[in-house]
Write a protein that holds these residues in place. Structure first.
Motif, short mmCIF file in Angstrom:
data_model
loop_
_atom_site.label_atom_id
_atom_site.label_comp_id
_atom_site.label_asym_id
_atom_site.label_seq_id
_atom_site.Cartn_x
_atom_site.Cartn_y
_atom_site.Cartn_z
N LEU A 73 2.55 6.62 -5.73
CA LEU A 73 2.65 5.51 -6.69
C LEU A 73 1.29 4.88 -6.96
CD1 LEU A 73 5.90 3.78 -5.34
CD2 LEU A 73 5.69 5.42 -7.23
N GLY A 74 0.27 5.73 -7.03
CA GLY A 74 -1.07 5.25 -7.32
C GLY A 74 -1.82 4.69 -6.13
N SER A 78 -2.14 8.10 2.65
CA SER A 78 -2.43 7.88 4.07
C SER A 78 -2.19 6.43 4.46
CB SER A 78 -3.87 8.29 4.39
OG SER A 78 -4.17 8.03 5.75
N ASN A 79 -2.72 5.52 3.65
CA ASN A 79 -2.53 4.10 3.96
C ASN A 79 -1.06 3.71 3.92
OD1 ASN A 79 -5.23 3.66 4.33
ND2 ASN A 79 -5.60 2.87 2.26
N VAL A 80 -0.34 4.21 2.91
CA VAL A 80 1.08 3.88 2.79
C VAL A 80 1.85 4.40 4.00
CG1 VAL A 80 3.18 4.27 1.46
CG2 VAL A 80 1.02 3.78 0.28
N ALA A 81 1.61 5.66 4.36
CA ALA A 81 2.35 6.27 5.46
C ALA A 81 2.01 5.60 6.79
CB ALA A 81 2.04 7.77 5.52
N LEU A 82 0.72 5.34 7.02
CA LEU A 82 0.34 4.72 8.28
C LEU A 82 0.89 3.30 8.39
CD1 LEU A 82 -3.39 5.86 8.60
CD2 LEU A 82 -1.39 6.82 9.71
#
Length: 353
Positions: A73-74, A78-82
């Motif tokens: 979603l833009g 990595s940041n979203v998953a972590l």
């Protein structure tokens, strides 16, 4: 307490009616099936927390970061998953503990009369007994499924913390080339490297520095390019090099300088070079008091005496500013005699001194 055969005993109140509403037993207090169901729910929450912790470790290594990183979603995948996995691990442990307390721990109302601040020995003994009773009522000893699943979730939650230590950068043992400036004990400074002005990268002659002047400077290596005009150091290595090797160049009357033992030849006609990184928590510093030769850190007001080997004279910093030994090359420019002889920046536990 568990089961209808072990319902908590109502304690006689100090007065006939203390104002408490009539007590209503929870389903888990009177229905063994509801109790077991709640126990499994709590254990499932702890188990899901462990799964999230494992997913954090998987995402850390599986998802790319950098110029061509994956997106969701833009946003950086990595940041979203972590963030989602670590947040889920912590949230599920919290929800599990809340459910444990609401459905399985003892549910009784307690009242007590006020007493003097200094408790008697009897009261202290009663308090210890009450704490012991609370521990027993929590069911942690009688509910191995809940206890073991909680311990497992908390233990596995340490895995993300261990993985994140990797982002602190390579250790000295992993650094095969000190020119990278990686590790805790090295910067890109080396013998003969010119001291240049920050931002513009122009070399500095002793005649360019007046008494009382202070220059923000960097090593020439961070501005060097190859035959095609491409930087020799770029990206993350460049940021590491700039952040660790930043220095301040100051000139004072040579008579004002009191060099430390063994540093008598580290200056050039009253020109001294010190790390720009505060030894407290690593803030960049360049607030110079010209008359006193004091350098002040704007973050926590640590103050260093540059005329006395960078000694700390005020504030929370625990050690002097590292000094870079300098000389003049054959073309008359200021250069480093070597790298810093001690680590720059905040102190750390592996320092020898």
């Amino acid at each position: 307490m568990s089961g209808h055969d072990n319902l908590p005993v109502q304690v006689e109140e100090p007065i006939d009616n203390p104002g408490l509403p009539e007590h209503h037993w929870r389903p888990t207090d009177v229905d063994p099936k509801a109790e077991k169901r709640a126990e499994r729910q709590v254990a499932a929450l702890f188990g899901l927390s462990a799964v999230c912790a494992v997913l954090f470790v998987v995402a850390y290594f599986a998802l790319e970061v950098g110029d061509n990183h994956d997106t969701v979603l833009g946003m950086g995948a990595s940041n979203v998953a972590l963030g989602a996995s670590l947040g889920g691990a912590l949230l599920l442990i919290g929800v599990g503990i809340i459910q444990w307390a609401r459905k399985l721990m003892a549910d009784v109302e307690l009242t007590e009369q006020r007493h003097p601040a200094a408790s008697s020995d009897e009261d202290r003994a009663l308090t210890v007994a009450a704490l012991q009773a609370g521990l027993e009522e929590s069911g942690i000893a009688r509910r191995p499924l809940v206890r073991n699943s909680l311990l497992g979730a908390v233990a596995i939650l340490g895995a993300p913390a261990v993985v994140l230590l990797r982002d602190l950068g390579p250790t000295n043992a992993q650094v095969s080339d000190a020119e990278t400036g990686a590790g805790l004990e090295h910067t890109v400074w080396k013998k003969g490297m010119r001291v240049v002005r920050d931002v513009v990268g122009t070399p500095i002659r002793p005649s360019d520095v007046e008494i009382g002047d202070l220059f923000n400077a960097e090593p020439a290596a961070i501005f060097e390019t190859d035959e095609n005009g491409q930087p020799l150091i770029e990206g993350v290595p460049l940021q590491v090099a700039k952040s660790k090797a930043a220095v301040v160049l100051i000139r004072m009357d040579p008579a004002d300088n009191t060099p430390a033992r063994g540093r008598e030849n580290w200056s050039v006609d009253g020109i001294l070079c010190y790390s720009k990184i505060c030894t407290h928590v690593g803030c960049p510093i360049s607030l110079n008091e010209r008359k006193t030769h004091h350098l002040l850190c704007p973050c926590h007001q640590s103050t260093f005496d540059l005329a006395d080997a960078g000694r700390v004279i005020f504030g929370p910093a625990a050690r002097a500013l590292p000094q870079l030994p300098i000389a003049v090359d054959s073309e008359g420019y200021i250069v480093a005699q070597s790298d810093f002889t001690e680590p720059v920046g905040p102190s750390f536990w592996e320092r020898d001194s």
